[in-house]
Design a protein around this motif. Structure first.
Motif, mmCIF file in Angstrom:
data_model
loop_
_atom_site.group_PDB
_atom_site.id
_atom_site.type_symbol
_atom_site.label_atom_id
_atom_site.label_comp_id
_atom_site.label_asym_id
_atom_site.label_seq_id
_atom_site.Cartn_x
_atom_site.Cartn_y
_atom_site.Cartn_z
ATOM 1 N N ARG A 140 0.819 -1.205 0.000
ATOM 2 C CA ARG A 140 0.000 0.000 0.000
ATOM 3 C C ARG A 140 0.853 1.255 0.000
ATOM 4 N NH1 ARG A 140 -4.602 -1.086 -2.302
ATOM 5 N NH2 ARG A 140 -6.194 -1.998 -0.975
ATOM 6 N N ARG A 148 1.022 3.579 -5.267
ATOM 7 C CA ARG A 148 0.314 2.702 -4.335
ATOM 8 C C ARG A 148 -0.193 1.454 -5.046
ATOM 9 N NH1 ARG A 148 -5.209 2.400 -3.089
ATOM 10 N NH2 ARG A 148 -5.700 1.791 -0.944
ATOM 11 N N ASP A 188 -9.553 -2.451 -3.505
ATOM 12 C CA ASP A 188 -9.924 -1.211 -4.185
ATOM 13 C C ASP A 188 -11.099 -1.461 -5.121
ATOM 14 O OD1 ASP A 188 -6.523 -0.967 -4.197
ATOM 15 O OD2 ASP A 188 -7.743 0.597 -3.278
ATOM 16 N N VAL A 195 -12.818 8.148 6.889
ATOM 17 C CA VAL A 195 -12.836 8.929 5.650
ATOM 18 C C VAL A 195 -11.962 8.303 4.579
ATOM 19 C CG1 VAL A 195 -12.510 11.238 4.735
ATOM 20 C CG2 VAL A 195 -13.047 10.935 7.135
ATOM 21 N N ARG A 196 -12.390 8.509 3.341
ATOM 22 C CA ARG A 196 -11.542 8.026 2.237
ATOM 23 C C ARG A 196 -11.199 9.190 1.319
ATOM 24 N NH1 ARG A 196 -12.839 2.072 0.193
ATOM 25 N NH2 ARG A 196 -15.045 2.522 0.179
ATOM 26 N N VAL A 197 -10.034 9.115 0.768
ATOM 27 C CA VAL A 197 -9.600 10.179 -0.136
ATOM 28 C C VAL A 197 -9.214 9.530 -1.470
ATOM 29 C CG1 VAL A 197 -7.194 10.046 0.661
ATOM 30 C CG2 VAL A 197 -8.059 12.165 -0.317
ATOM 31 N N PRO A 198 -9.563 10.154 -2.573
ATOM 32 C CA PRO A 198 -9.225 9.557 -3.871
ATOM 33 C C PRO A 198 -7.718 9.535 -4.078
ATOM 34 C CG PRO A 198 -10.839 11.305 -4.116
ATOM 35 C CD PRO A 198 -10.335 11.378 -2.722
ATOM 36 N N SER A 199 -7.247 8.480 -4.737
ATOM 37 C CA SER A 199 -5.799 8.319 -4.859
ATOM 38 C C SER A 199 -5.167 9.379 -5.740
ATOM 39 C CB SER A 199 -5.464 6.932 -5.425
ATOM 40 O OG SER A 199 -6.005 6.807 -6.712
ATOM 41 N N ILE A 208 -3.775 12.555 -3.665
ATOM 42 C CA ILE A 208 -2.755 12.536 -2.614
ATOM 43 C C ILE A 208 -1.413 12.103 -3.162
ATOM 44 C CG2 ILE A 208 -4.283 12.136 -0.663
ATOM 45 C CD1 ILE A 208 -2.940 9.087 -1.280
ATOM 46 N N ASP A 266 -3.010 4.423 10.460
ATOM 47 C CA ASP A 266 -3.132 4.503 9.001
ATOM 48 C C ASP A 266 -4.287 3.623 8.546
ATOM 49 O OD1 ASP A 266 -2.848 4.647 6.295
ATOM 50 O OD2 ASP A 266 -0.744 4.050 6.250
ATOM 51 N N LEU A 267 -5.380 4.231 8.158
ATOM 52 C CA LEU A 267 -6.550 3.455 7.763
ATOM 53 C C LEU A 267 -6.355 2.744 6.436
ATOM 54 C CD1 LEU A 267 -9.416 5.844 8.858
ATOM 55 C CD2 LEU A 267 -8.511 3.855 10.040
ATOM 56 N N ASP A 268 -5.345 3.150 5.675
ATOM 57 C CA ASP A 268 -5.095 2.452 4.417
ATOM 58 C C ASP A 268 -4.360 1.144 4.681
ATOM 59 O OD1 ASP A 268 -3.478 3.041 1.258
ATOM 60 O OD2 ASP A 268 -5.586 2.611 1.643
ATOM 61 N N GLU A 301 -6.375 8.960 6.293
ATOM 62 C CA GLU A 301 -7.510 8.518 5.490
ATOM 63 C C GLU A 301 -7.164 7.325 4.620
ATOM 64 O OE1 GLU A 301 -8.239 12.066 3.317
ATOM 65 O OE2 GLU A 301 -9.513 12.948 4.852
ATOM 66 N N ARG A 302 -8.130 6.459 4.470
ATOM 67 C CA ARG A 302 -7.937 5.351 3.539
ATOM 68 C C ARG A 302 -8.030 5.895 2.119
ATOM 69 N NH1 ARG A 302 -11.276 -0.095 2.698
ATOM 70 N NH2 ARG A 302 -10.452 -0.545 0.642
ATOM 71 N N VAL A 303 -7.275 5.297 1.250
ATOM 72 C CA VAL A 303 -7.227 5.797 -0.120
ATOM 73 C C VAL A 303 -8.220 5.039 -0.985
ATOM 74 C CG1 VAL A 303 -5.756 6.100 -2.132
ATOM 75 C CG2 VAL A 303 -4.821 6.410 0.150
ATOM 76 N N ARG A 304 -8.976 5.792 -1.763
ATOM 77 C CA ARG A 304 -9.913 5.160 -2.702
ATOM 78 C C ARG A 304 -9.259 5.221 -4.085
ATOM 79 N NH1 ARG A 304 -13.996 8.642 -2.515
ATOM 80 N NH2 ARG A 304 -13.847 9.394 -4.641
#
Lengths: 224, 732, 289
Positions: free
Chosen positions: B233, B240, B258, B719-723, B726, C34-36, C282-285
């Motif tokens: 990851r 990633r 994913d 929360v999730r953030v788009p790859s 970041i 780290d949620l990812d 944050e976890r990554v989408r």
């Protein structure tokens, strides 16, 4: 007025009930005026005065920490392993046949641990660390060990079987923790910030750079 | 209660006055007990033993076959907590929840403490001498071919000693049985890569495409793969890693994917061929084999959209190396071997072999390498038992009465054996059928060596040593028992060894040089080995010689709909409970299932759409009926499952094995159909077809999530953030 | 004091503990998760049970919401899953969140304890003193994260919680709690105390890596980092700094800045102003698929 009285009776009743409940809780052992602990019978009546006592009183002036060796490096001072007693006594012919020594050797031959009764007991939710106190008062402040150990344990070198001499309650401990003690000073400066790691208050530094600090007063230092 | 006209001021006045009384009535040092507690000092203490300071010993976790090394924290002679051993290349200082619960296996109040002579429902405690004498008596006059030994996977010196014992009996009937085993995968890997268990490097891959391989949960070596996953990851070259999971029922790994793609049960192989087709890079016989697997056909067969197939192919092309893994797709179906072969082909086509599929290493002592278990052994044993072949049966580390499908009639067949000896920690279902139960030392009290099936970086032999004195006087280590038994037959050959410890020590010292101990004296080497807990060796390197060939690959079409039994039952494997051997460890019972958060009970996962069709809501007790039995279980609506499938977790439904296991949940092993993989003979776990009907009863499902069922109600909690927003390279 | 002064210095008044002018010196224990990397495996939760003498309450009591898991893994689905018009399948997986006491700097639980059983240590941990607690449960009512657990029963004397032999597993460094007492995650303060003790004997401060919490030590993906936020060499300090998460702000400066949302670090329910000491990444989408 009547309102006041009826309310008082109601509340008194509730409080009495609560007190009764509290009264059923285990009561502390009978305290004498000196907060002396009870005299506790041990499997072998160990004479501290013979071992730790002054030479002119027939003792051998053995350092507390020769037997209670873990005090300087562990939270508990520890009762010595049987091996420590035998270590000397196997060579002391003069007392080999006395009743208590014979009993000692009976335990040793059977490889059975002596079931000593605990004299200085603290509640299970309390954590007392011998190492920190030895470090501060004997190692850093260079006080004589008998004075340091004796502050809490009393004049052990004149006792037979040890008996609790001080109250050992939280209030009693806190009283000492509220006193200002000299912290180790090197070249007139305090070493790091060690002085107040546990305390809520920054200690004062006087003109000559000497730092005095109180003992920890953070609850979680002693309460597990 | 309050009069009208009541004045708050009066109340507080009285309260203050009354309050003082309570304070005075006192609370003394009530919990101090001068003179009551005993201080038991040592007789002779080792100098590293300091009261209140922990001592640490290394050993090997025996809760599953991964072979992680553990460090036990011991205080005053009691093991309190297990941690991972940082020196092991397998787990590197980490443990899973199952490993943490190892102390509950050791301290379990329901351990067997005495040898038990069983008659019917009763057990009579007898002495070890009597027990050994009884065994000798029962073996007297019995031929070698009439004796069988059933065990779970074994390795190391226990395997050697076991082999020697069987040889002394003249028996070749060693059945190595594991209810949950990647046996189809092993056979498929052997064909595809030339090695049963090559090295998987998830941390070197940019894309992992997993067909049901729950590598974060229960697949092969989850703690090791979890660490690789963390590196994956963080990214290879700052990018990633992307995880795509294809399965019919969401596993823990699927929950972390994913892209999670629900696929029609059994069609994973078809999807794999479809992806090869979409890649367009194959040639020769592979290209010919995938010619007919165009997107439209594959999409129709599997339920995965053509768009997704294209996306996956594009991703695999753009990011290399990748890694394709096989899990449930292999073990689940009668054509599981074909599924696995098709999926493994993807690795060849993508060029992963030699990159993320690496050469395995093995311990250079083949006699110690693990005898791995599978379910074909159960089938073989069952057939022999049915034919009345055996007069004496020994059983160790297996619980077939619990894990065998009822249709096999294993319990009845077992009864045909004249004399059954079970070596057990607990009175589980199989031990209750025994004539003689011999109590074992726990894994934390015993000596041993262990070689894991999946070796990580280099080769290693794991050492198992006691972390404390035995808890119960009359339990024995399995090695000690086997030694005593083999001495009954070959007293001279083993006369130098008083116990298993002596045997192990001698065995390791004899090979001191090969084990890295050349130039040091015996005692030093032995103590050093025990202290480290692991012997690291230059392993014997294998080779990757399998063929990238599609010759002989035939995949059946998707299973036809069955109107009588319209749903496919997928028994799920929970990382902690697995095949039910740890269900009596209460921490694991109370540890919520990561996906459903249900505790202490079984459930059946039904897709919400299917549930709506069938008129089922959460908590309905439904009857799941197959050809070979039915079970009643509470329903749970779960979006992570194919609508044509339902899932019940394995591991619960014990009828024995102690207070924490007995009576909780249901056992889906029971209703499995006896369908086996055509090539390997392994039990096809997902091939059971069932129907589901309501019973009219409803319960409240006991779970950790609230009634909202896992929604954040618009708050920013998890929360999730788009790859693409970041930059992971900026992180620590 | 004027209203304007109060409002200007609100965050200072709310979270500066009575440690005079040296808050968090030389330690402030904090965590970053780290949620990812978190896979939701629950190893941390079981490790916490083992380390802290947590009682297993059993089926019935769990059903009543009386579970005692100091560290729990929450599982979330995306909001539109199974909702009308939403997706039928969670095709981007689930979301796992390890939740335990956030050791808030301005803890809502500390101010409401009638007997002062919970307060803040100078090194930034919210302490819970069991023998002082009288069980009013006001603290858990105030906790926004609901991470405080009450002993509704006397577990040490309840059947099958710690039957013979299982009671030998109990950690002597942690009190075994009786009935009527509140408990919660303590950042393994017993381990911190041992580390501080050893460091002090050696005349130094605790170094990064000397102390690991039980959950951190078990976590197979190393998702949890724990350490001293005051020590610039510690991993936790570096992580908080890299993520621009500030302990004593409820509205992070970075959120107002350009590119602030490029950073993954955040704290949960920050807007309630408890100033938690746990930062989540944050976890990554994944947008590539």
């Amino acid at each position: 007025m009547y309102r006041f009285i009826s309310l008082s009776i109601l509340l008194l009743g509730m409080l009495t009930a609560t007190s009764c409940y509290a009264a059923d809780a285990p009561q502390p052992t009978q305290m004498t005026e000196d907060d002396l602990g009870p005299a506790i019978e041990q499997p072998i009546e160990f004479p501290h005065f013979r071992h730790a006592g002054d030479r002119d009183k027939g003792g051998m002036e053995i350092n507390c920490m020769y037997c209670h060796t873990y005090a300087r490096r562990s939270a508990v001072a520890g009762i010595p392993p049987l091996q420590k007693c035998i270590g000397c006594h196997q060579s002391i012919e003069s007392v080999r046949e006395s009743p208590r020594i014979k009993k000692l050797f009976e335990y040793w031959d059977a490889k059975k641990a002596i079931p000593w009764k605990k004299v200085h007991d603290l509640p299970d939710f309390v954590r007392f660390n011998h190492e920190r106190h030895i470090e501060r008062f004997i190692m850093q402040q260079n006080r004589p060990f008998q004075e340091v150990c004796g502050y809490c344990h009393g004049n052990v070198k004149e006792m037979k079987v040890a008996r609790r001499q001080k109250l050992l309650s939280m209030g009693w401990c806190v009283t000492c923790h509220q006193k200002d003690h000299l912290v180790r000073v090197a070249d007139g400066k305090a070493i790091g910030t060690q002085a107040y790691w546990y305390s809520m208050h920054k200690p004062p530094v006087d003109a000559s750079g000497i730092v005095k600090a109180k003992g920890p007063n953070d609850c979680s230092v002693c309460h597990k | 209660m309050m009069n009208s006209g009541f004045d708050r001021r009066d109340f507080l006045k009285v309260l203050g006055w009354g309050g003082a009384t309570v304070a005075l009535s006192g609370c003394g040092n009530g919990s101090v007990e001068d003179g009551k507690e005993t201080v038991v000092s040592y007789v002779e203490a080792k100098d590293y033993v300091i009261p209140s300071i922990s001592v640490y010993f290394n050993s090997t976790c025996a809760q599953c076959d991964a072979g992680c090394s553990i460090t036990g924290r011991i205080r005053e002679g009691r093991v309190l907590k297990l941690e991972g051993n940082p020196d092991s290349a397998i787990n590197r200082g980490k443990t899973c929840g199952l490993g943490q619960a190892g102390v509950q296996h050791h301290y379990n109040p329901d351990r067997v403490r005495e040898p038990l002579l069983r008659t019917g429902d009763k057990g009579e405690a007898i002495s070890w001498d009597k027990a050994y004498a009884l065994i000798a008596e029962k073996l007297n006059g019995v031929q070698g071919e009439e004796i069988a030994f059933l065990s779970g996977g074994v390795s190391g010196h226990l395997k050697v000693l076991l082999g020697n014992y069987l040889e002394s009996l003249g028996s070749r009937n060693h059945y190595v049985y594991e209810a949950i085993a990647p046996a189809v995968l092993r056979a498929a890997n052997q064909k595809s890569y030339g090695a049963e268990m090559p090295r998987f490097s998830i941390n070197k891959a940019k894309v992992v495409l997993s067909f049901g391989a729950d590598f974060l949960g229960s697949w092969i070596s989850p703690v090791h793969f979890s660490q690789q996953y963390a590196q994956f990851r963080k990214g290879v070259d700052g990018q990633r890693g992307v995880l795509v999971q294809v399965e019919s029922k969401m596993t823990l790994t699927g929950a972390n994917a994913d892209r999670w793609l629900p696929v029609r049960p059994g069609t994973e192989g078809i999807l794999a061929l479809g992806i090869i087709n979409a890649l367009g890079t194959a040639s020769g016989d592979i290209a010919a084999a995938v010619k007919d697997y165009d997107k439209q056909r594959v999409s129709k067969d599997t339920g995965v959209s053509a768009e997704q197939i294209d996306k996956i192919a594009a991703l695999l092309k753009a990011r290399t190396p990748s890694l394709v893994l096989v899990g449930g797709a292999a073990e689940g179906y009668a054509h599981g071997s074909q599924n696995a072969a098709a999926i493994n082909l993807l690795n060849h086509v993508l060029g992963n072999v030699g990159k993320t599929i690496g050469v395995p290493v093995s311990v250079p002592f083949p006699q110690m390498s693990p005898a791995t278990g599978n379910t074909a052994a159960l089938q073989a044993l069952n057939n022999s038992l049915a034919a009345g072949k055996y007069k004496v049966l020994f059983s160790y580390a297996a619980n077939p009465v619990f894990t065998a499908p009822t249709v096999m009639k294993f319990k009845d067949n077992l009864a045909k054996v004249g004399f059954k000896v079970v070596f057990a920690h607990y009175l589980d279902e199989t031990a209750l059928q025994a004539d003689l139960v011999l109590p074992l030392d726990s894994a934390l009290e015993d000596w041993g060596t262990q070689v894991p099936e999946y070796l990580a970086e280099g080769a290693q032999i794991n050492i198992q040593q006691p972390l404390m004195e035995k808890l119960h006087e009359n339990t024995r280590g399995m090695g000690d028992i086997l030694l005593a038994l083999v001495k009954q037959r070959r007293a001279d050959a083993y006369k130098d060894f008083d116990d298993y410890y002596a045997y192990l020590r001698n065995a390791l010292l004899q090979n001191k040089d090969a084990l890295g101990g050349s130039g040091v004296d015996d005692d030093y080497f032995w103590n050093d080995t025990l202290s480290k807990g692991i012997v690291k060796l230059a392993g014997a390197t294998g080779n990757l010689s399998g063929t990238a060939s599609a010759v002989g690959l035939t995949l059946p079409p998707p299973a036809a709909a069955d109107t009588q039994y319209p749903l496919q039952l997928i028994p799920s494997i929970n990382a902690s409970l697995r095949d039910g051997r740890h269900t009596n460890q209460p921490w694991l019972q109370e540890s919520p299932d990561p996906l459903t958060t249900i505790v202490w009970d079984s459930w059946v996962e039904i897709h919400p759409k299917k549930a709506a069709e069938l008129g089922i809501v959460e908590g309905d007790i439904v009857e799941v009926t197959g050809k070979n039995g039915s079970i009643k279980v509470q329903a749970y609506l779960f979006p992570g499952i194919h609508p044509d499938a339902i899932s019940i977790p394995l591991g619960r439904g014990h009828e024995a094995m102690g207070r924490y296991a007995k009576g909780y949940g249901v056992n889906p092993f029971q209703i499995l159909d006896a369908v086996f993989d055509k090539e390997t003979g392994e039990l096809a776990m997902h091939e059971t077809r069932v129907k589901v009907s309501t019973t009219g009863q409803r319960v409240i499902v006991i779970k950790d999530e609230g009634p909202v069922g896992g929604k954040q109600m618009g708050r920013k909690i998890a929360v999730r953030v788009p790859s693409n927003k970041i930059d992971l390279s900026k992180e620590i | 004091m004027s209203v304007s002064t109060l409002l200007e210095n609100w965050s200072d008044y709310r979270h500066l503990h009575p440690v005079d002018d040296v808050p968090h010196n030389p330690y402030k224990w904090a965590m970053s998760i780290d949620l990812d990397a978190c896979s939701g495996c629950n190893a941390c939760s079981v490790a916490c049970y083992a380390e802290n003498n947590l009682p297993v309450v059993g089926r019935e009591k769990f059903a009543h919401g009386q579970a005692m898991h100091w560290m729990r893994i929450e599982r979330y689905w995306d909001e539109d899953i199974s909702a009308p018009g939403g997706r039928d399948f969670p095709d981007q997986g689930a979301q796992f969140l390890p939740m335990m006491c956030q050791q808030c700097e301005a803890a809502p639980c500390e101010t409401v304890c009638p007997v002062g059983a919970t307060n803040h240590t100078p090194d930034g941990i919210n302490s819970q003193i069991y023998n002082r607690c009288i069980g009013s449960r006001y603290c858990s009512a105030n906790c926004p994260y609901k991470v405080r657990y009450f002993n509704w029963y006397d577990y040490p004397t309840t059947d099958n919680v710690w039957p013979a032999e299982m009671n030998q597993q109990l950690n002597p460094d942690v009190t075994v709690r009786g009935k009527g007492v509140m408990e919660k995650c303590t950042f393994c303060i017993q381990r911190v105390t041992v580390a501080k003790n050893n460091a002090k004997t050696q005349g130094r401060l605790v170094r990064d890596g000397d102390v690991q919490t039980a959950c951190q030590q078990a976590c197979p993906t190393s998702a949890i980092s724990f350490g001293n936020l005051v020590d610039p060499e510690s991993k936790v300090y570096k992580q908080w700094k890299a993520q621009h998460v500030e302990l004593d702000k409820e509205a992070q400066t970075k959120d107002k800045e350009e590119g602030g949302s490029d950073l993954r670090g955040y704290r949960i329910l920050e807007e309630l102003r408890p100033y938690p000491s746990v930062m989540y990444l944050e976890r990554v989408r994944e947008t590539a698929i």
